[in-house]
Design a protein around this motif. Structure first.
Motif, mmCIF file in Angstrom:
data_model
loop_
_atom_site.group_PDB
_atom_site.id
_atom_site.type_symbol
_atom_site.label_atom_id
_atom_site.label_comp_id
_atom_site.label_asym_id
_atom_site.label_seq_id
_atom_site.Cartn_x
_atom_site.Cartn_y
_atom_site.Cartn_z
ATOM 1 N N ASN A 98 -0.927 7.427 2.332
ATOM 2 C CA ASN A 98 -2.166 7.146 3.047
ATOM 3 C C ASN A 98 -1.864 6.149 4.170
ATOM 4 O O ASN A 98 -1.187 5.148 3.941
ATOM 5 C CB ASN A 98 -3.207 6.557 2.081
ATOM 6 C CG ASN A 98 -4.597 6.458 2.682
ATOM 7 O OD1 ASN A 98 -4.769 5.977 3.793
ATOM 8 N ND2 ASN A 98 -5.595 6.904 1.933
ATOM 9 N N CYS B 44 -0.067 4.138 -2.819
ATOM 10 C CA CYS B 44 -0.784 5.042 -1.903
ATOM 11 C C CYS B 44 -0.058 5.120 -0.555
ATOM 12 O O CYS B 44 -0.685 5.095 0.512
ATOM 13 C CB CYS B 44 -2.227 4.603 -1.718
ATOM 14 S SG CYS B 44 -3.187 4.558 -3.232
ATOM 15 N N TYR C 227 -2.258 2.368 3.359
ATOM 16 C CA TYR C 227 -1.620 2.079 2.079
ATOM 17 C C TYR C 227 -2.090 0.731 1.531
ATOM 18 O O TYR C 227 -2.596 -0.127 2.276
ATOM 19 C CB TYR C 227 -0.101 2.093 2.227
ATOM 20 C CG TYR C 227 0.430 0.996 3.132
ATOM 21 C CD1 TYR C 227 0.695 -0.274 2.629
ATOM 22 C CD2 TYR C 227 0.647 1.225 4.487
ATOM 23 C CE1 TYR C 227 1.167 -1.286 3.443
ATOM 24 C CE2 TYR C 227 1.119 0.215 5.311
ATOM 25 C CZ TYR C 227 1.380 -1.041 4.784
ATOM 26 O OH TYR C 227 1.840 -2.035 5.589
#
Length: 582
Positions: A230, A227, A233
Protein backbone atom coordinates in the motif's frame (compact mmCIF):
# COMPACT_ATOMS: atom_id res chain seq x y z
CA UNK A 1 -44.48 -29.00 25.67
CA UNK A 2 -45.92 -26.65 23.11
CA UNK A 3 -43.26 -24.96 21.02
CA UNK A 4 -42.40 -21.31 21.50
CA UNK A 5 -45.36 -19.93 23.36
CA UNK A 6 -42.57 -17.82 24.84
CA UNK A 7 -40.63 -16.41 21.89
CA UNK A 8 -37.84 -14.87 23.93
CA UNK A 9 -36.98 -13.18 27.22
CA UNK A 10 -34.55 -10.27 27.32
CA UNK A 11 -33.07 -7.76 29.75
CA UNK A 12 -32.26 -4.17 28.86
CA UNK A 13 -28.49 -4.19 29.46
CA UNK A 14 -25.52 -6.41 28.66
CA UNK A 15 -24.32 -6.08 32.26
CA UNK A 16 -25.50 -4.39 35.46
CA UNK A 17 -24.02 -2.67 38.49
CA UNK A 18 -25.10 -2.80 42.15
CA UNK A 19 -28.31 -0.87 42.84
CA UNK A 20 -29.42 -0.65 39.19
CA UNK A 21 -32.85 -1.71 37.98
CA UNK A 22 -33.23 -4.64 35.58
CA UNK A 23 -35.92 -4.30 32.94
CA UNK A 24 -37.24 -7.71 31.88
CA UNK A 25 -39.23 -8.14 28.68
CA UNK A 26 -41.19 -11.30 27.87
CA UNK A 27 -42.25 -11.76 24.25
CA UNK A 28 -45.06 -14.22 23.63
CA UNK A 29 -46.02 -16.05 20.47
CA UNK A 30 -48.19 -14.02 18.11
CA UNK A 31 -51.86 -15.02 18.09
CA UNK A 32 -51.68 -16.35 21.64
CA UNK A 33 -54.91 -14.53 22.54
CA UNK A 34 -57.17 -17.32 21.24
CA UNK A 35 -57.52 -18.99 24.64
CA UNK A 36 -55.70 -17.60 27.68
CA UNK A 37 -58.42 -18.08 30.31
CA UNK A 38 -56.27 -20.36 32.45
CA UNK A 39 -52.81 -19.28 31.29
CA UNK A 40 -50.15 -18.13 33.74
CA UNK A 41 -46.52 -17.07 33.65
CA UNK A 42 -44.16 -17.74 36.52
CA UNK A 43 -41.01 -15.62 36.58
CA UNK A 44 -38.05 -16.35 38.81
CA UNK A 45 -34.60 -14.79 39.38
CA UNK A 46 -32.22 -17.19 41.05
CA UNK A 47 -28.74 -18.53 41.65
CA UNK A 48 -28.99 -22.32 41.55
CA UNK A 49 -31.58 -23.07 44.28
CA UNK A 50 -31.43 -19.63 45.89
CA UNK A 51 -34.37 -17.46 44.84
CA UNK A 52 -34.05 -13.68 44.72
CA UNK A 53 -37.37 -12.84 43.05
CA UNK A 54 -40.45 -14.68 41.86
CA UNK A 55 -43.86 -13.63 40.66
CA UNK A 56 -46.89 -15.10 38.90
CA UNK A 57 -48.73 -13.34 36.07
CA UNK A 58 -52.28 -14.30 35.01
CA UNK A 59 -52.47 -13.43 31.34
CA UNK A 60 -56.25 -12.91 31.39
CA UNK A 61 -55.75 -10.22 34.03
CA UNK A 62 -53.24 -8.17 32.08
CA UNK A 63 -54.70 -4.95 30.78
CA UNK A 64 -52.41 -4.75 27.77
CA UNK A 65 -51.98 -5.98 24.24
CA UNK A 66 -50.19 -9.31 24.46
CA UNK A 67 -48.73 -8.71 21.02
CA UNK A 68 -46.45 -6.29 22.86
CA UNK A 69 -43.89 -7.44 25.41
CA UNK A 70 -44.75 -8.02 29.05
CA UNK A 71 -42.45 -5.80 31.13
CA UNK A 72 -41.22 -6.41 34.67
CA UNK A 73 -38.59 -4.70 36.81
CA UNK A 74 -36.23 -5.93 39.52
CA UNK A 75 -34.09 -3.74 41.74
CA UNK A 76 -30.60 -5.14 42.27
CA UNK A 77 -29.52 -5.06 45.93
CA UNK A 78 -26.64 -2.65 46.47
CA UNK A 79 -24.62 -5.22 48.40
CA UNK A 80 -24.23 -7.49 45.36
CA UNK A 81 -20.84 -6.92 43.71
CA UNK A 82 -20.11 -9.99 41.55
CA UNK A 83 -22.95 -12.34 40.80
CA UNK A 84 -24.61 -14.10 37.90
CA UNK A 85 -28.37 -14.61 38.00
CA UNK A 86 -30.70 -17.04 36.31
CA UNK A 87 -33.87 -15.65 34.76
CA UNK A 88 -36.46 -18.37 34.19
CA UNK A 89 -39.94 -17.89 32.76
CA UNK A 90 -42.43 -20.76 32.72
CA UNK A 91 -45.75 -20.87 30.86
CA UNK A 92 -48.59 -22.82 32.46
CA UNK A 93 -51.90 -23.71 30.80
CA UNK A 94 -54.52 -25.18 33.09
CA UNK A 95 -51.78 -25.54 35.69
CA UNK A 96 -49.69 -27.69 33.33
CA UNK A 97 -46.22 -26.55 32.28
CA UNK A 98 -46.31 -26.14 28.48
CA UNK A 99 -43.28 -23.95 27.72
CA UNK A 100 -40.29 -22.34 29.40
CA UNK A 101 -37.44 -19.96 28.58
CA UNK A 102 -34.19 -19.49 30.48
CA UNK A 103 -31.52 -16.84 30.23
CA UNK A 104 -29.40 -14.85 32.65
CA UNK A 105 -27.68 -11.58 33.52
CA UNK A 106 -24.85 -10.53 35.78
CA UNK A 107 -23.96 -7.80 38.24
CA UNK A 108 -20.45 -6.41 38.73
CA UNK A 109 -18.84 -3.38 40.29
CA UNK A 110 -16.50 -2.97 37.32
CA UNK A 111 -16.77 -4.25 33.75
CA UNK A 112 -13.40 -6.01 33.94
CA UNK A 113 -14.69 -8.50 36.50
CA UNK A 114 -16.49 -10.25 33.62
CA UNK A 115 -15.28 -8.79 30.28
CA UNK A 116 -17.36 -10.40 27.53
CA UNK A 117 -15.56 -8.71 24.67
CA UNK A 118 -17.25 -7.98 21.32
CA UNK A 119 -16.48 -5.89 18.26
CA UNK A 120 -17.83 -3.40 15.74
CA UNK A 121 -16.07 -2.81 12.42
CA UNK A 122 -18.57 -1.16 10.06
CA UNK A 123 -18.83 2.64 10.14
CA UNK A 124 -19.83 3.49 6.57
CA UNK A 125 -21.75 6.75 6.14
CA UNK A 126 -24.87 5.03 4.79
CA UNK A 127 -25.23 2.56 7.67
CA UNK A 128 -28.91 2.81 8.58
CA UNK A 129 -30.00 3.75 12.07
CA UNK A 130 -32.33 0.74 12.23
CA UNK A 131 -29.45 -1.57 11.30
CA UNK A 132 -27.23 -0.01 13.97
CA UNK A 133 -29.77 -0.50 16.72
CA UNK A 134 -30.70 -4.02 15.63
CA UNK A 135 -27.06 -5.11 15.66
CA UNK A 136 -26.40 -3.51 19.04
CA UNK A 137 -29.50 -5.16 20.49
CA UNK A 138 -28.28 -8.57 19.30
CA UNK A 139 -24.90 -7.91 20.93
CA UNK A 140 -26.63 -6.78 24.12
CA UNK A 141 -28.61 -10.03 24.14
CA UNK A 142 -25.29 -11.92 23.81
CA UNK A 143 -24.32 -10.01 27.01
CA UNK A 144 -21.26 -8.48 25.31
CA UNK A 145 -20.40 -5.75 27.80
CA UNK A 146 -17.27 -4.22 26.28
CA UNK A 147 -17.04 -3.42 22.58
CA UNK A 148 -13.93 -2.73 20.52
CA UNK A 149 -14.43 -0.28 17.64
CA UNK A 150 -11.98 -1.76 15.14
CA UNK A 151 -10.42 0.30 12.32
CA UNK A 152 -12.86 3.17 12.78
CA UNK A 153 -10.12 5.83 12.51
CA UNK A 154 -8.85 8.06 9.72
CA UNK A 155 -5.19 7.10 10.04
CA UNK A 156 -3.13 5.22 12.59
CA UNK A 157 -1.19 8.37 13.51
CA UNK A 158 -4.20 10.71 13.24
CA UNK A 159 -7.24 8.99 14.65
CA UNK A 160 -9.77 11.77 14.05
CA UNK A 161 -10.49 13.09 10.58
CA UNK A 162 -11.05 16.79 9.94
CA UNK A 163 -14.18 15.87 7.96
CA UNK A 164 -17.25 13.98 9.12
CA UNK A 165 -16.93 11.52 6.24
CA UNK A 166 -13.53 10.11 5.32
CA UNK A 167 -11.69 7.08 3.95
CA UNK A 168 -9.06 5.00 5.69
CA UNK A 169 -5.87 3.80 3.99
CA UNK A 170 -7.74 0.79 2.59
CA UNK A 171 -10.18 3.19 0.92
CA UNK A 172 -13.08 2.17 3.16
CA UNK A 173 -15.68 4.96 3.49
CA UNK A 174 -16.19 5.89 7.16
CA UNK A 175 -18.17 8.44 9.15
CA UNK A 176 -17.49 9.95 12.56
CA UNK A 177 -21.26 10.53 12.86
CA UNK A 178 -21.88 6.79 12.55
CA UNK A 179 -19.05 6.07 15.00
CA UNK A 180 -20.59 8.45 17.55
CA UNK A 181 -24.07 7.01 17.06
CA UNK A 182 -22.73 3.54 17.82
CA UNK A 183 -20.74 4.78 20.81
CA UNK A 184 -23.96 6.23 22.24
CA UNK A 185 -25.90 3.08 21.34
CA UNK A 186 -23.43 0.90 23.18
CA UNK A 187 -23.78 2.96 26.34
CA UNK A 188 -27.57 2.78 26.15
CA UNK A 189 -27.34 -1.01 26.07
CA UNK A 190 -24.93 -1.29 28.99
CA UNK A 191 -21.89 -1.93 26.78
CA UNK A 192 -18.59 -0.09 27.21
CA UNK A 193 -17.29 1.29 23.87
CA UNK A 194 -13.52 1.47 23.47
CA UNK A 195 -11.50 2.66 20.49
CA UNK A 196 -8.91 0.61 18.65
CA UNK A 197 -5.63 2.51 18.59
CA UNK A 198 -2.31 1.05 17.46
CA UNK A 199 0.44 2.20 19.78
CA UNK A 200 3.14 2.55 17.14
CA UNK A 201 1.64 2.70 13.65
CA UNK A 202 2.02 5.72 11.36
CA UNK A 203 1.35 6.17 7.65
CA UNK A 204 3.93 7.41 5.15
CA UNK A 205 2.82 11.05 5.17
CA UNK A 206 3.59 11.30 8.89
CA UNK A 207 6.86 9.38 8.62
CA UNK A 208 8.13 11.78 5.96
CA UNK A 209 7.67 14.65 8.43
CA UNK A 210 9.21 12.78 11.36
CA UNK A 211 11.88 10.39 10.03
CA UNK A 212 13.74 10.36 13.36
CA UNK A 213 10.65 9.08 15.24
CA UNK A 214 10.64 5.66 13.59
CA UNK A 215 11.62 2.31 15.07
CA UNK A 216 14.56 1.73 12.75
CA UNK A 217 16.16 -1.49 11.59
CA UNK A 218 19.84 -2.27 12.07
CA UNK A 219 20.81 -1.54 8.48
CA UNK A 220 18.71 1.62 8.24
CA UNK A 221 17.59 0.63 4.75
CA UNK A 222 14.90 -1.99 5.36
CA UNK A 223 11.79 -0.99 7.30
CA UNK A 224 9.89 -2.18 10.36
CA UNK A 225 6.58 -1.79 8.60
CA UNK A 226 3.54 -3.59 7.26
CA UNK A 227 1.03 -3.19 4.42
CA UNK A 228 4.06 -2.48 2.23
CA UNK A 229 2.06 -3.04 -0.95
CA UNK A 230 0.00 0.00 0.00
CA UNK A 231 1.42 3.44 -0.85
CA UNK A 232 0.37 4.51 2.64
CA UNK A 233 2.27 1.68 4.35
CA UNK A 234 2.20 1.54 8.13
CA UNK A 235 5.58 2.28 9.72
CA UNK A 236 6.33 1.17 13.27
CA UNK A 237 7.35 4.09 15.45
CA UNK A 238 9.62 4.51 18.45
CA UNK A 239 7.54 4.38 21.66
CA UNK A 240 10.41 5.14 24.05
CA UNK A 241 9.97 7.92 26.59
CA UNK A 242 12.50 10.24 24.90
CA UNK A 243 10.72 10.10 21.52
CA UNK A 244 7.90 12.63 20.92
CA UNK A 245 5.83 9.89 19.24
CA UNK A 246 4.69 8.50 22.59
CA UNK A 247 3.21 11.80 23.73
CA UNK A 248 1.68 12.32 20.29
CA UNK A 249 -0.22 9.00 20.13
CA UNK A 250 -1.46 9.11 23.71
CA UNK A 251 -2.75 12.62 23.04
CA UNK A 252 -4.64 11.10 20.10
CA UNK A 253 -6.18 8.59 22.52
CA UNK A 254 -7.22 11.40 24.82
CA UNK A 255 -8.88 13.31 21.98
CA UNK A 256 -11.06 10.42 20.86
CA UNK A 257 -12.21 9.80 24.42
CA UNK A 258 -13.14 13.46 24.83
CA UNK A 259 -14.67 14.10 21.39
CA UNK A 260 -16.43 10.84 20.57
CA UNK A 261 -17.24 9.58 24.04
CA UNK A 262 -15.17 6.41 24.01
CA UNK A 263 -14.57 4.92 27.45
CA UNK A 264 -11.07 3.67 26.79
CA UNK A 265 -8.52 2.31 24.32
CA UNK A 266 -7.65 -1.08 22.89
CA UNK A 267 -3.87 -0.69 22.46
CA UNK A 268 -2.67 -2.77 19.54
CA UNK A 269 0.78 -3.95 18.45
CA UNK A 270 1.79 -6.19 15.55
CA UNK A 271 4.01 -8.81 17.15
CA UNK A 272 7.27 -7.34 15.85
CA UNK A 273 9.96 -6.06 16.02
CA UNK A 274 11.28 -7.57 19.22
CA UNK A 275 14.10 -5.01 19.21
CA UNK A 276 14.70 -1.84 17.21
CA UNK A 277 16.94 1.22 16.95
CA UNK A 278 15.97 4.64 18.22
CA UNK A 279 17.17 7.59 16.09
CA UNK A 280 16.23 10.39 18.49
CA UNK A 281 18.75 13.25 18.67
CA UNK A 282 20.80 11.63 15.90
CA UNK A 283 21.82 8.86 18.27
CA UNK A 284 21.36 5.22 17.32
CA UNK A 285 20.32 3.28 20.41
CA UNK A 286 19.12 -0.34 20.57
CA UNK A 287 15.76 -0.71 22.33
CA UNK A 288 14.01 -3.74 23.81
CA UNK A 289 10.41 -3.48 22.59
CA UNK A 290 8.95 -5.61 25.40
CA UNK A 291 10.37 -3.30 28.06
CA UNK A 292 9.10 -0.28 26.12
CA UNK A 293 5.59 -1.83 25.97
CA UNK A 294 5.51 -1.96 29.75
CA UNK A 295 6.57 1.66 30.11
CA UNK A 296 4.09 2.72 27.42
CA UNK A 297 1.19 1.13 29.30
CA UNK A 298 2.25 2.87 32.51
CA UNK A 299 2.47 6.23 30.74
CA UNK A 300 -0.90 5.76 29.04
CA UNK A 301 -2.61 4.89 32.31
CA UNK A 302 -1.11 7.95 33.98
CA UNK A 303 -2.28 10.25 31.16
CA UNK A 304 -5.77 8.80 30.65
CA UNK A 305 -6.56 8.24 34.32
CA UNK A 306 -7.73 5.30 36.38
CA UNK A 307 -11.27 5.17 34.98
CA UNK A 308 -10.30 4.74 31.33
CA UNK A 309 -10.57 1.17 30.09
CA UNK A 310 -7.19 -0.08 28.87
CA UNK A 311 -6.57 -3.34 27.03
CA UNK A 312 -3.18 -4.20 25.52
CA UNK A 313 -2.80 -6.84 22.82
CA UNK A 314 -0.15 -9.41 23.77
CA UNK A 315 0.24 -10.82 20.25
CA UNK A 316 0.73 -14.57 20.52
CA UNK A 317 1.45 -14.14 24.22
CA UNK A 318 4.31 -11.66 23.68
CA UNK A 319 5.37 -10.20 26.04
CA UNK A 320 2.84 -11.40 28.63
CA UNK A 321 5.49 -11.74 31.33
CA UNK A 322 6.02 -7.97 31.09
CA UNK A 323 2.52 -6.62 30.48
CA UNK A 324 0.36 -8.90 32.68
CA UNK A 325 1.26 -6.94 35.81
CA UNK A 326 1.14 -3.50 34.19
CA UNK A 327 -1.83 -1.15 34.80
CA UNK A 328 -4.15 -2.49 32.14
CA UNK A 329 -7.55 -3.85 33.15
CA UNK A 330 -7.32 -7.40 31.77
CA UNK A 331 -4.76 -9.66 30.11
CA UNK A 332 -5.59 -9.94 26.41
CA UNK A 333 -3.83 -12.43 24.14
CA UNK A 334 -4.27 -12.70 20.38
CA UNK A 335 -3.57 -16.38 19.63
CA UNK A 336 -1.52 -17.62 16.68
CA UNK A 337 0.56 -20.66 15.76
CA UNK A 338 2.50 -22.35 17.33
CA UNK A 339 -0.24 -22.15 19.99
CA UNK A 340 -2.27 -24.55 17.89
CA UNK A 341 -4.07 -26.97 20.20
CA UNK A 342 -6.91 -26.78 22.69
CA UNK A 343 -4.38 -27.50 25.42
CA UNK A 344 -2.22 -24.58 24.28
CA UNK A 345 -5.22 -22.32 24.92
CA UNK A 346 -5.43 -23.68 28.45
CA UNK A 347 -1.73 -23.08 29.01
CA UNK A 348 -2.01 -19.48 27.83
CA UNK A 349 -4.91 -18.87 30.22
CA UNK A 350 -3.28 -20.45 33.28
CA UNK A 351 0.05 -18.69 32.73
CA UNK A 352 -1.60 -15.30 32.28
CA UNK A 353 -3.69 -15.72 35.43
CA UNK A 354 -0.58 -16.55 37.43
CA UNK A 355 1.44 -13.67 35.99
CA UNK A 356 -1.39 -11.27 36.87
CA UNK A 357 -1.39 -12.65 40.41
CA UNK A 358 -4.98 -13.88 39.86
CA UNK A 359 -6.24 -10.29 39.91
CA UNK A 360 -7.19 -9.90 36.24
CA UNK A 361 -9.48 -11.71 33.87
CA UNK A 362 -8.05 -13.20 30.68
CA UNK A 363 -9.40 -12.62 27.16
CA UNK A 364 -8.27 -14.70 24.21
CA UNK A 365 -8.71 -13.41 20.67
CA UNK A 366 -8.90 -16.74 18.84
CA UNK A 367 -10.21 -16.13 15.31
CA UNK A 368 -12.04 -19.01 13.64
CA UNK A 369 -10.27 -19.00 10.29
CA UNK A 370 -12.00 -22.19 9.15
CA UNK A 371 -15.14 -20.03 8.88
CA UNK A 372 -13.41 -17.57 6.56
CA UNK A 373 -15.19 -17.69 3.20
CA UNK A 374 -11.86 -17.56 1.35
CA UNK A 375 -11.02 -21.04 2.64
CA UNK A 376 -14.16 -22.61 1.14
CA UNK A 377 -14.59 -24.98 4.10
CA UNK A 378 -18.09 -26.16 4.96
CA UNK A 379 -19.70 -23.76 7.41
CA UNK A 380 -20.80 -26.64 9.65
CA UNK A 381 -17.17 -27.78 10.05
CA UNK A 382 -16.13 -24.26 10.99
CA UNK A 383 -19.00 -23.93 13.44
CA UNK A 384 -17.99 -27.14 15.22
CA UNK A 385 -14.46 -25.75 15.55
CA UNK A 386 -15.83 -22.48 16.93
CA UNK A 387 -18.02 -24.34 19.42
CA UNK A 388 -15.18 -26.49 20.77
CA UNK A 389 -12.89 -23.46 20.94
CA UNK A 390 -15.48 -21.48 22.90
CA UNK A 391 -16.05 -24.44 25.22
CA UNK A 392 -12.29 -24.75 25.80
CA UNK A 393 -11.84 -21.06 26.58
CA UNK A 394 -14.86 -20.77 28.87
CA UNK A 395 -14.22 -24.06 30.70
CA UNK A 396 -10.68 -22.93 31.49
CA UNK A 397 -11.90 -19.64 32.95
CA UNK A 398 -11.24 -17.15 30.17
CA UNK A 399 -13.29 -14.93 27.87
CA UNK A 400 -13.29 -15.04 24.06
CA UNK A 401 -13.25 -12.14 21.62
CA UNK A 402 -15.04 -13.60 18.61
CA UNK A 403 -18.64 -12.27 18.35
CA UNK A 404 -19.85 -8.83 17.27
CA UNK A 405 -21.29 -6.56 14.59
CA UNK A 406 -24.67 -8.09 15.36
CA UNK A 407 -24.68 -11.87 14.98
CA UNK A 408 -21.29 -12.25 13.29
CA UNK A 409 -18.09 -14.11 14.09
CA UNK A 410 -14.45 -13.17 13.55
CA UNK A 411 -12.52 -15.26 11.03
CA UNK A 412 -9.40 -13.11 10.64
CA UNK A 413 -7.28 -10.49 12.39
CA UNK A 414 -8.77 -8.00 9.93
CA UNK A 415 -12.20 -7.77 11.53
CA UNK A 416 -14.22 -6.72 8.45
CA UNK A 417 -13.75 -10.30 7.23
CA UNK A 418 -16.35 -11.48 9.74
CA UNK A 419 -19.00 -14.03 8.84
CA UNK A 420 -22.67 -14.12 9.72
CA UNK A 421 -23.82 -16.86 12.05
CA UNK A 422 -26.39 -19.25 10.70
CA UNK A 423 -29.70 -19.20 12.59
CA UNK A 424 -28.99 -22.60 14.14
CA UNK A 425 -25.46 -21.72 15.24
CA UNK A 426 -26.57 -18.32 16.51
CA UNK A 427 -29.00 -20.11 18.85
CA UNK A 428 -26.18 -22.36 20.08
CA UNK A 429 -23.87 -19.41 20.75
CA UNK A 430 -26.73 -17.56 22.46
CA UNK A 431 -27.08 -20.50 24.85
CA UNK A 432 -23.32 -20.51 25.50
CA UNK A 433 -23.21 -16.80 26.28
CA UNK A 434 -26.35 -17.02 28.42
CA UNK A 435 -24.61 -19.79 30.37
CA UNK A 436 -21.32 -17.96 30.97
CA UNK A 437 -23.23 -14.88 32.10
CA UNK A 438 -25.65 -16.71 34.38
CA UNK A 439 -22.93 -18.86 35.98
CA UNK A 440 -20.22 -16.22 35.86
CA UNK A 441 -18.97 -16.70 39.41
CA UNK A 442 -18.70 -20.48 38.96
CA UNK A 443 -16.52 -20.06 35.88
CA UNK A 444 -14.59 -16.82 36.40
CA UNK A 445 -14.32 -16.02 40.13
CA UNK A 446 -10.79 -14.84 40.69
CA UNK A 447 -10.46 -16.87 43.89
CA UNK A 448 -10.99 -20.12 41.96
CA UNK A 449 -7.82 -22.16 41.61
CA UNK A 450 -7.27 -24.79 38.95
CA UNK A 451 -6.55 -28.20 40.51
CA UNK A 452 -6.90 -30.32 37.36
CA UNK A 453 -3.30 -31.50 37.02
CA UNK A 454 -3.15 -33.12 40.45
CA UNK A 455 -6.74 -34.27 40.99
CA UNK A 456 -7.59 -35.95 37.70
CA UNK A 457 -5.82 -38.24 35.24
CA UNK A 458 -2.51 -40.12 35.47
CA UNK A 459 -1.65 -41.30 38.98
CA UNK A 460 -4.29 -39.03 40.50
CA UNK A 461 -7.32 -40.90 41.86
CA UNK A 462 -9.28 -38.11 43.54
CA UNK A 463 -11.65 -37.96 40.56
CA UNK A 464 -12.57 -40.98 38.47
CA UNK A 465 -14.69 -41.05 35.33
CA UNK A 466 -16.34 -44.22 34.03
CA UNK A 467 -19.28 -45.68 32.11
CA UNK A 468 -20.95 -48.91 33.28
CA UNK A 469 -18.12 -49.33 35.76
CA UNK A 470 -15.41 -49.21 33.12
CA UNK A 471 -12.86 -46.40 33.22
CA UNK A 472 -13.20 -43.85 30.44
CA UNK A 473 -10.31 -42.12 28.72
CA UNK A 474 -10.20 -38.82 30.60
CA UNK A 475 -7.42 -36.30 31.12
CA UNK A 476 -6.67 -32.73 32.21
CA UNK A 477 -4.62 -32.22 29.03
CA UNK A 478 -7.21 -31.91 26.27
CA UNK A 479 -6.22 -35.10 24.48
CA UNK A 480 -7.96 -36.44 21.38
CA UNK A 481 -10.59 -39.13 22.04
CA UNK A 482 -10.87 -38.25 25.71
CA UNK A 483 -13.11 -36.42 28.14
CA UNK A 484 -11.27 -33.27 29.18
CA UNK A 485 -11.59 -32.85 32.95
CA UNK A 486 -10.99 -29.34 34.31
CA UNK A 487 -11.28 -28.96 38.08
CA UNK A 488 -11.41 -25.71 40.06
CA UNK A 489 -12.03 -24.95 43.72
CA UNK A 490 -12.58 -22.23 46.26
CA UNK A 491 -13.89 -22.43 49.82
CA UNK A 492 -17.58 -22.42 48.82
CA UNK A 493 -17.77 -24.66 45.79
CA UNK A 494 -15.90 -26.96 43.46
CA UNK A 495 -16.42 -27.22 39.72
CA UNK A 496 -15.73 -29.90 37.15
CA UNK A 497 -15.90 -28.80 33.52
CA UNK A 498 -16.22 -31.64 31.04
CA UNK A 499 -15.29 -31.02 27.40
CA UNK A 500 -16.04 -33.85 25.00
CA UNK A 501 -13.15 -34.60 22.64
CA UNK A 502 -14.34 -38.12 21.80
CA UNK A 503 -14.32 -38.81 18.08
CA UNK A 504 -13.30 -35.34 16.95
CA UNK A 505 -11.12 -34.83 13.89
CA UNK A 506 -8.32 -32.83 15.46
CA UNK A 507 -7.19 -31.19 18.70
CA UNK A 508 -6.09 -28.11 16.76
CA UNK A 509 -8.55 -25.38 17.65
CA UNK A 510 -8.27 -23.49 14.35
CA UNK A 511 -8.85 -26.49 12.11
CA UNK A 512 -12.28 -27.59 10.84
CA UNK A 513 -14.16 -30.32 12.67
CA UNK A 514 -16.10 -32.43 10.18
CA UNK A 515 -17.82 -34.53 12.84
CA UNK A 516 -19.45 -33.74 16.16
CA UNK A 517 -17.93 -35.22 19.30
CA UNK A 518 -19.39 -38.65 20.03
CA UNK A 519 -22.18 -38.15 22.56
CA UNK A 520 -21.41 -39.70 25.95
CA UNK A 521 -24.24 -40.90 28.18
CA UNK A 522 -24.51 -41.87 31.84
CA UNK A 523 -21.04 -40.77 32.81
CA UNK A 524 -20.27 -41.96 36.33
CA UNK A 525 -18.19 -39.63 38.52
CA UNK A 526 -16.43 -40.55 41.75
CA UNK A 527 -14.96 -37.60 43.65
CA UNK A 528 -12.94 -37.69 46.85
CA UNK A 529 -14.07 -34.65 48.85
CA UNK A 530 -13.28 -33.96 52.51
CA UNK A 531 -15.83 -31.16 52.96
CA UNK A 532 -19.52 -31.76 53.61
CA UNK A 533 -21.32 -31.72 50.27
CA UNK A 534 -24.49 -29.65 50.18
CA UNK A 535 -25.63 -30.22 46.58
CA UNK A 536 -24.46 -31.24 43.11
CA UNK A 537 -25.66 -29.51 39.91
CA UNK A 538 -25.23 -30.25 36.20
CA UNK A 539 -25.40 -27.42 33.66
CA UNK A 540 -25.02 -27.55 29.91
CA UNK A 541 -25.93 -25.24 27.03
CA UNK A 542 -25.94 -28.00 24.42
CA UNK A 543 -29.55 -29.08 24.90
CA UNK A 544 -31.00 -25.56 24.74
CA UNK A 545 -31.90 -25.38 28.43
CA UNK A 546 -29.34 -23.76 30.72
CA UNK A 547 -31.27 -24.19 33.97
CA UNK A 548 -29.31 -26.11 36.62
CA UNK A 549 -30.24 -29.75 37.05
CA UNK A 550 -29.85 -30.99 40.58
CA UNK A 551 -28.05 -34.34 40.52
CA UNK A 552 -28.64 -37.03 43.13
CA UNK A 553 -25.45 -38.26 44.75
CA UNK A 554 -24.46 -40.87 47.28
CA UNK A 555 -21.60 -40.92 49.74
CA UNK A 556 -19.36 -43.95 49.93
CA UNK A 557 -16.28 -45.00 51.84
CA UNK A 558 -12.82 -44.50 50.36
CA UNK A 559 -9.49 -45.68 51.74
CA UNK A 560 -8.61 -42.04 52.37
CA UNK A 561 -11.97 -40.75 53.52
CA UNK A 562 -15.25 -40.44 51.69
CA UNK A 563 -16.24 -40.07 48.03
CA UNK A 564 -19.39 -38.85 46.40
CA UNK A 565 -20.83 -40.70 43.41
CA UNK A 566 -23.17 -39.26 40.82
CA UNK A 567 -24.07 -39.72 37.16
CA UNK A 568 -24.08 -37.16 34.34
CA UNK A 569 -26.98 -37.97 32.02
CA UNK A 570 -25.41 -36.84 28.74
CA UNK A 571 -22.43 -34.89 27.43
CA UNK A 572 -22.50 -33.43 23.93
CA UNK A 573 -19.80 -30.74 23.76
CA UNK A 574 -19.41 -29.11 27.16
CA UNK A 575 -20.97 -29.22 30.58
CA UNK A 576 -20.33 -27.92 34.08
CA UNK A 577 -20.65 -29.73 37.41
CA UNK A 578 -21.00 -27.49 40.46
CA UNK A 579 -20.53 -29.01 43.91
CA UNK A 580 -21.63 -26.75 46.78
CA UNK A 581 -19.77 -27.52 50.02
CA UNK A 582 -20.05 -26.46 53.65
Amino acid sequence: MESQLIQKVTVDKAQYHPGERVKIEIFLKKGILNDITNDDLKVEINDLDQKFYNTEIRLIGLKQDLAASIVLFWQIPKEIHFEGFGLDVKYYKNEQLVDSYSTGFDVVEKWFQAPRYGFLSEFKPDKKEKDIYQRLEIMKDFHLNIIQFYDWMYRHHQLLSLQEEYKDIFNRPLSSRIVKKQVDGCKKNGMLPIAYGAMYGAEREFVVEHPDWIAATRDGVTKNSLCNDNPEYIQIMNIADNCPWREHIVDQYQQVIEKLGFEGIHIDQYGFPKTYYSLVNNKRELKDMAAEFGRFIEYTRKELGEEAALIFNAVNNWPVEVVASKPQDVVYIEVWSPNDTFYHLRQLILEAKKLANYKKQIILAAYISSLNKKKKISQEAGERAARLTAATIFANGSFHLVLGEGANILTDAYYPEFRQLTAEFRAIMQNYYDLITRYSKYLFSQNLRDKSAFLTGGINDEIKVSVNGEKMNFSPNGEKDSIWTIVKENKKFKTLNLVNLMGIDTIKWDKPQYTDPKIQQYIEIEWLIDEEVKAVYWITADKGDIKPRKIDFICDKHERGEIIKFTIPELNYWGLVIVKVY
